[in-house]
Design a protein around this motif. Structure first.
Motif, mmCIF file in Angstrom:
data_model
loop_
_atom_site.group_PDB
_atom_site.id
_atom_site.type_symbol
_atom_site.label_atom_id
_atom_site.label_comp_id
_atom_site.label_asym_id
_atom_site.label_seq_id
_atom_site.Cartn_x
_atom_site.Cartn_y
_atom_site.Cartn_z
ATOM 1 N N VAL A 82 30.735 -2.737 26.364
ATOM 2 C CA VAL A 82 29.520 -2.173 25.769
ATOM 3 C C VAL A 82 29.730 -0.702 25.425
ATOM 4 C CG1 VAL A 82 27.074 -1.700 26.135
ATOM 5 C CG2 VAL A 82 28.050 -3.851 26.931
ATOM 6 N N SER A 83 30.427 0.022 26.294
ATOM 7 C CA SER A 83 30.728 1.424 26.011
ATOM 8 C C SER A 83 31.462 1.577 24.688
ATOM 9 C CB SER A 83 31.570 2.001 27.152
ATOM 10 O OG SER A 83 31.913 3.349 26.899
ATOM 11 N N ARG A 84 32.312 0.598 24.355
ATOM 12 C CA ARG A 84 33.140 0.669 23.157
ATOM 13 C C ARG A 84 32.517 -0.033 21.949
ATOM 14 N NH1 ARG A 84 39.175 1.343 24.159
ATOM 15 N NH2 ARG A 84 39.376 2.095 26.299
ATOM 16 N N GLY A 85 31.273 -0.477 22.056
ATOM 17 C CA GLY A 85 30.593 -0.969 20.870
ATOM 18 C C GLY A 85 30.037 -2.369 20.923
ATOM 19 N N ALA A 86 30.288 -3.113 21.997
ATOM 20 C CA ALA A 86 29.680 -4.442 22.113
ATOM 21 C C ALA A 86 28.164 -4.308 22.152
ATOM 22 C CB ALA A 86 30.182 -5.150 23.362
ATOM 23 N N ALA A 87 27.468 -5.296 21.592
ATOM 24 C CA ALA A 87 26.007 -5.237 21.524
ATOM 25 C C ALA A 87 25.363 -5.467 22.881
ATOM 26 C CB ALA A 87 25.491 -6.265 20.523
ATOM 27 N N SER A 88 25.956 -6.357 23.690
ATOM 28 C CA SER A 88 25.344 -6.706 24.970
ATOM 29 C C SER A 88 26.394 -7.298 25.891
ATOM 30 C CB SER A 88 24.207 -7.719 24.765
ATOM 31 O OG SER A 88 24.718 -8.933 24.239
ATOM 32 N N ALA A 89 26.066 -7.303 27.189
ATOM 33 C CA ALA A 89 26.946 -7.922 28.175
ATOM 34 C C ALA A 89 26.107 -8.609 29.240
ATOM 35 C CB ALA A 89 27.873 -6.890 28.813
ATOM 36 N N GLN A 90 26.505 -9.814 29.583
ATOM 37 C CA GLN A 90 25.935 -10.545 30.706
ATOM 38 C C GLN A 90 26.966 -10.517 31.830
ATOM 39 O OE1 GLN A 90 22.811 -12.567 31.331
ATOM 40 N NE2 GLN A 90 23.799 -11.945 33.246
ATOM 41 N N ALA A 113 18.622 -2.528 28.452
ATOM 42 C CA ALA A 113 18.378 -3.346 27.262
ATOM 43 C C ALA A 113 19.636 -4.047 26.776
ATOM 44 C CB ALA A 113 17.817 -2.474 26.138
ATOM 45 N N GLN A 114 20.794 -3.577 27.197
ATOM 46 C CA GLN A 114 22.055 -4.147 26.721
ATOM 47 C C GLN A 114 22.822 -4.921 27.790
ATOM 48 O OE1 GLN A 114 23.572 -0.282 24.851
ATOM 49 N NE2 GLN A 114 24.429 -1.830 23.510
ATOM 50 N N VAL A 115 22.652 -4.563 29.040
ATOM 51 C CA VAL A 115 23.463 -5.148 30.109
ATOM 52 C C VAL A 115 22.560 -5.838 31.120
ATOM 53 C CG1 VAL A 115 25.196 -4.726 31.897
ATOM 54 C CG2 VAL A 115 25.181 -3.323 29.807
ATOM 55 N N GLN A 116 22.779 -7.126 31.304
ATOM 56 C CA GLN A 116 22.032 -7.920 32.273
ATOM 57 C C GLN A 116 22.958 -8.306 33.420
ATOM 58 O OE1 GLN A 116 18.677 -8.386 31.785
ATOM 59 N NE2 GLN A 116 19.048 -7.086 29.994
ATOM 60 N N VAL A 117 22.430 -8.262 34.634
ATOM 61 C CA VAL A 117 23.203 -8.625 35.826
ATOM 62 C C VAL A 117 22.566 -9.846 36.467
ATOM 63 C CG1 VAL A 117 24.078 -7.879 38.074
ATOM 64 C CG2 VAL A 117 23.863 -6.216 36.195
ATOM 65 N N ALA A 118 23.303 -10.942 36.530
ATOM 66 C CA ALA A 118 22.826 -12.161 37.177
ATOM 67 C C ALA A 118 23.479 -12.282 38.546
ATOM 68 C CB ALA A 118 23.161 -13.378 36.328
ATOM 69 N N ALA A 119 22.652 -12.445 39.580
ATOM 70 C CA ALA A 119 23.153 -12.612 40.938
ATOM 71 C C ALA A 119 23.318 -14.092 41.231
ATOM 72 C CB ALA A 119 22.187 -11.983 41.937
ATOM 73 N N GLY A 120 24.556 -14.516 41.459
ATOM 74 C CA GLY A 120 24.761 -15.918 41.781
ATOM 75 C C GLY A 120 26.176 -16.380 41.495
ATOM 76 N N ASP A 121 26.444 -17.608 41.859
ATOM 77 C CA ASP A 121 27.748 -18.216 41.662
ATOM 78 C C ASP A 121 28.013 -18.438 40.172
ATOM 79 O OD1 ASP A 121 30.054 -19.936 42.880
ATOM 80 O OD2 ASP A 121 29.093 -21.215 41.383
#
Length: 214
Positions: A82-90, A113-121
């Motif tokens: 994302v730092s280098r230009g990706a629109a979003s990261a999961q 708004a760009q980076v989502q963190v999912a907690a889980g396997d």
């Protein structure tokens, strides 16, 4: 990185009870941002050198890309993208301490708004999460768990047509990918192999359209 996490690059593995430390984002708008690495058994973030090589490979594909980092650990790969230009990261991570650290750095960067963190396997996430049409996927599972094959089986529903896949594995045991993937670049150290693959049906652009050199 729902584990003991990520493999190292040029550095040898840390002791089994390695201490807390930091890694840094090495390029883009968040360059030199430090990411905390909690004190967890076996935690070994991907080295700066390996990440620099990877993102040189991916440079033409990053702008606007949707990224999936399945074993996120410190978040170094997903956040670097994302730092280098990706629109979003999961980012997907199972360890509670790592999840807390990831959410803290996302808030600190103002990147909710760009980076989502999912907690889980990661496997459970692949089975149950809505398809995301990822353009770039990072797969660096705990080596001892042998999760590459089940990840590859579950991954297609989350991939865009032109997806790219980065894999880390033990140097002597890079997993075989299912039909439909072509190797693009590869490298490694004495202990760790890393490779970038493209889907055989991908419509490529820019420098990534060229036939890779040996």
């Amino acid at each position: 990185m729902s584990r003991p996490p990520r493999s190292s690059g040029s550095a040898p593995p840390r002791p089994a009870h390695g201490g807390a430390g930091q890694v840094r984002i090495i390029g883009g708008r968040w360059r030199n941002t430090r990411l905390q690495v909690p004190q967890l058994q076996g935690l070994r973030p991907t080295s700066d050198r390996v990440r620099e090589t990877l993102f040189n490979w991916l440079m033409p594909k990053l702008p606007g890309a949707r990224v999936l980092d399945l074993f996120a650990g410190s978040g170094a790969l997903g956040l670097e993208a994302v730092s280098r230009g990706a629109a979003s990261a999961q980012l997907v991570e199972r360890d509670p301490a790592l999840v807390a650290a990831l959410r803290g750095v996302v808030e600190r960067l103002g990147a909710q708004a760009q980076v989502q963190v999912a907690a889980g396997d990661a496997l459970r996430w692949l089975e149950t999460a809505p398809p995301m049409q990822a353009d770039i996927v990072f797969v660096d599972p705990p080596f001892a768990a042998g999760l590459w094959a089940p990840v590859f089986e579950l991954l297609p529903r989350h991939l865009a047509e032109g997806a790219w896949l980065y894999v880390e594995a033990p140097a002597a045991a890079m997993p075989q990918l299912p039909p439909g993937w072509q190797p693009y670049r590869e490298g490694g150290t004495r202990d760790v192999a890393h490779a970038l693959y493209r889907r055989a049906t991908a419509t490529l652009r820019g420098d990534l359209n060229a036939t890779p050199s040996a």
